[in-house]
Design a protein around this motif. Structure first.
Motif, mmCIF file in Angstrom:
data_model
loop_
_atom_site.group_PDB
_atom_site.id
_atom_site.type_symbol
_atom_site.label_atom_id
_atom_site.label_comp_id
_atom_site.label_asym_id
_atom_site.label_seq_id
_atom_site.Cartn_x
_atom_site.Cartn_y
_atom_site.Cartn_z
ATOM 1 N N SER A 199 0.829 -1.212 0.000
ATOM 2 C CA SER A 199 0.000 0.000 0.000
ATOM 3 C C SER A 199 0.862 1.260 0.000
ATOM 4 O O SER A 199 0.566 2.238 -0.702
ATOM 5 C CB SER A 199 -0.922 0.008 1.221
ATOM 6 O OG SER A 199 -1.767 -1.113 1.224
ATOM 7 N N GLY A 200 1.935 1.236 0.790
ATOM 8 C CA GLY A 200 2.819 2.398 0.874
ATOM 9 C C GLY A 200 3.479 2.706 -0.452
ATOM 10 O O GLY A 200 3.571 3.874 -0.866
ATOM 11 N N LEU A 242 0.854 4.153 -2.910
ATOM 12 C CA LEU A 242 0.558 5.551 -2.573
ATOM 13 C C LEU A 242 1.708 6.476 -2.944
ATOM 14 O O LEU A 242 1.493 7.616 -3.363
ATOM 15 C CB LEU A 242 0.261 5.671 -1.074
ATOM 16 C CG LEU A 242 -1.107 5.215 -0.603
ATOM 17 C CD1 LEU A 242 -1.181 5.250 0.916
ATOM 18 C CD2 LEU A 242 -2.208 6.072 -1.210
ATOM 19 N N ALA A 243 2.938 5.982 -2.778
ATOM 20 C CA ALA A 243 4.119 6.805 -3.050
ATOM 21 C C ALA A 243 4.390 6.979 -4.538
ATOM 22 O O ALA A 243 5.199 7.827 -4.923
ATOM 23 C CB ALA A 243 5.343 6.191 -2.382
ATOM 24 N N SER A 247 3.772 15.519 -3.326
ATOM 25 C CA SER A 247 4.267 14.582 -2.307
ATOM 26 C C SER A 247 4.150 15.181 -0.920
ATOM 27 O O SER A 247 4.331 16.385 -0.728
ATOM 28 C CB SER A 247 5.732 14.221 -2.582
ATOM 29 O OG SER A 247 6.561 15.352 -2.464
ATOM 30 N N LEU A 255 2.081 3.289 7.786
ATOM 31 C CA LEU A 255 1.790 3.533 6.377
ATOM 32 C C LEU A 255 2.110 4.976 5.995
ATOM 33 O O LEU A 255 2.717 5.241 4.949
ATOM 34 C CB LEU A 255 0.314 3.236 6.091
ATOM 35 C CG LEU A 255 -0.174 3.541 4.667
ATOM 36 C CD1 LEU A 255 0.600 2.726 3.645
ATOM 37 C CD2 LEU A 255 -1.673 3.265 4.550
ATOM 38 N N GLU A 289 4.993 6.005 3.362
ATOM 39 C CA GLU A 289 4.624 6.762 2.162
ATOM 40 C C GLU A 289 5.369 8.087 2.084
ATOM 41 O O GLU A 289 5.912 8.446 1.039
ATOM 42 C CB GLU A 289 3.105 7.001 2.174
ATOM 43 C CG GLU A 289 2.552 7.564 0.878
ATOM 44 C CD GLU A 289 2.640 9.072 0.776
ATOM 45 O OE1 GLU A 289 2.582 9.603 -0.347
ATOM 46 O OE2 GLU A 289 2.768 9.726 1.830
ATOM 47 N N SER A 290 5.423 8.803 3.197
ATOM 48 C CA SER A 290 6.087 10.109 3.187
ATOM 49 C C SER A 290 7.594 9.979 2.991
ATOM 50 O O SER A 290 8.236 10.867 2.428
ATOM 51 C CB SER A 290 5.798 10.865 4.492
ATOM 52 O OG SER A 290 6.368 10.194 5.597
ATOM 53 N N SER A 310 9.031 7.744 1.098
ATOM 54 C CA SER A 310 9.387 7.161 -0.194
ATOM 55 C C SER A 310 8.687 7.802 -1.390
ATOM 56 O O SER A 310 8.797 7.300 -2.516
ATOM 57 C CB SER A 310 9.069 5.654 -0.173
ATOM 58 O OG SER A 310 7.697 5.431 0.106
ATOM 59 N N ASN A 311 7.959 8.912 -1.166
ATOM 60 C CA ASN A 311 7.225 9.496 -2.295
ATOM 61 C C ASN A 311 7.995 10.575 -3.043
ATOM 62 O O ASN A 311 7.563 11.028 -4.110
ATOM 63 C CB ASN A 311 5.857 10.041 -1.846
ATOM 64 C CG ASN A 311 5.992 11.141 -0.791
ATOM 65 O OD1 ASN A 311 7.037 11.758 -0.638
ATOM 66 N ND2 ASN A 311 4.920 11.378 -0.055
ATOM 67 N N VAL A 341 -5.837 8.551 -2.550
ATOM 68 C CA VAL A 341 -5.929 7.456 -1.569
ATOM 69 C C VAL A 341 -7.125 6.563 -1.874
ATOM 70 O O VAL A 341 -7.005 5.324 -1.880
ATOM 71 C CB VAL A 341 -6.060 8.033 -0.143
ATOM 72 C CG1 VAL A 341 -6.277 6.898 0.866
ATOM 73 C CG2 VAL A 341 -4.796 8.820 0.218
#
Length: 333
Positions: A101-102, A105-106, A141, A165, A169-170, A172-173, A331
């Motif tokens: 999921s991460g 999202l990223a 991002s 999560l 996500e933050s 790796s985006n 999302v």
């Protein structure tokens, strides 16, 4: 020559004294105001940003600072150690259930957010589609420094692995946002559009090299510490900081994403036991706070409050759209 050298030394001495004075005042003011603002539920980073604005050219201290290049460099160095500290404080077991999921999202989430933002910018500001996409890509991002600071400021506990999560996500985006931004700039300036295959290949390369090097360096550091057995514990943080800088630089040179690498390395360092582990994690937590304060004060110094009224309404509407439409859309999809 002697007179020139003397004058130069005097200038440098005065500059250093002023720099240390202002740096000390701003850091102490940020920490004290953060303590006060915490009672009212105000996020720390807003306080740090406000301190920078008050100290800037339009503020109380009248510090004349307009260097975007210095700000970029400060932000880059700060983010390296903020992400590494975040990795050190992340339990790898909590990340595994949200890994897929991460990553989605990223990557795809950032693309959807950029496109959704571009639609509003096109209509609201009358930009061309490419210019609107460029603005959308730049702000698509989430900011890792902000996310890590807010989630840990009061020990916020979120259900259903939402905290891990958000951190994953933050952290790796940035590659996708940077990739989109550079691609759109290339299309605008060179009138040249890279192929979808080239874009996908470059993105996979950044993630793969970054993740692989982060894993290798993260696995190696505890073993090195256990074998070195340094005489003074204070040398462990020095070695650790140099190790992180080496990882980031080598990863970027090889075409990977250094930010992913240092975040992944932090997670795997935390997974194993080694000498002075607890002290080392505490040290990097302090470094991360220092970096967060520094980067947001620096960003605040770039802001001229007198220029804000002209763009405040458009910026506010765009921010609301980003928060309540663009990112949630990414999302939900």
């Amino acid at each position: 020559m002697g007179k020139t050298r003397y004058n130069l030394e005097k200038i440098m001495e005065r500059f250093l004294e002023k720099f240390l004075l202002f740096a000390a005042i701003l850091l102490i003011a940020s920490i004290v105001l953060n303590k006060i603002s915490g009672k009212f539920g105000l996020p720390s980073l807003i306080v740090f940003l406000a301190v920078g604005m008050l100290a800037g050219s339009d503020g109380l201290l009248r510090i004349d600072f307009t260097s975007h290049r210095i700000t970029q460099d400060v932000g880059m160095i700060a983010l390296i150690y903020i992400l590494y500290a975040g990795g050190l404080d992340t339990n790898l077991k909590s990340i595994r259930p949200v890994m897929a999921s991460g990553i989605i999202l990223a990557t795809l989430g950032v693309v959807v957010t950029a496109c959704a933002t571009a639609v509003l910018v096109k209509i609201l500001l009358g930009f061309s589609w490419l210019e609107a996409l460029l603005l959308g890509a730049i702000i698509s991002s989430t900011d890792a420094a902000a996310v890590f600071a807010i989630l840990r400021a009061k020990g916020i506990s979120l259900k259903n692995n939402l905290g891990p999560l958000l951190e994953l996500e933050s952290g790796s985006n940035d590659p996708m946002a940077i990739f989109l931004t550079v691609t759109i700039i290339q299309i605008i300036s060179l009138n040249q559009s890279p192929s979808a295959i080239d874009m996908l290949t470059l993105l996979i390369k950044q993630f793969f090299i970054g993740g692989l090097m982060g894993y290798a360096f993260g696995r190696a550091l505890p073993s090195i510490f256990n074998r070195l057995r340094l005489e003074h514990w204070g040398l462990y943080p020095v070695f650790s900081m140099a190790w992180v800088a080496l990882l980031f630089t080598l990863c970027m040179k090889l075409g990977g994403n250094g930010y992913i690498a240092v975040y992944v390395a932090g997670m795997f360092v935390n997974k194993r036991e080694f000498a002075h582990k607890k002290n080392l994690i505490g040290f990097h937590d302090g470094i991360a706070w220092t970096m967060q304060i520094t980067v947001f004060i620096t960003l605040g110094l770039l802001v001229f409050p007198s220029e804000l009224p002209a763009v405040a309404l458009m910026g506010f509407v765009t921010a609301l759209w980003l928060m309540f439409v663009a990112r949630p859309l990414g999302v939900f999809i």
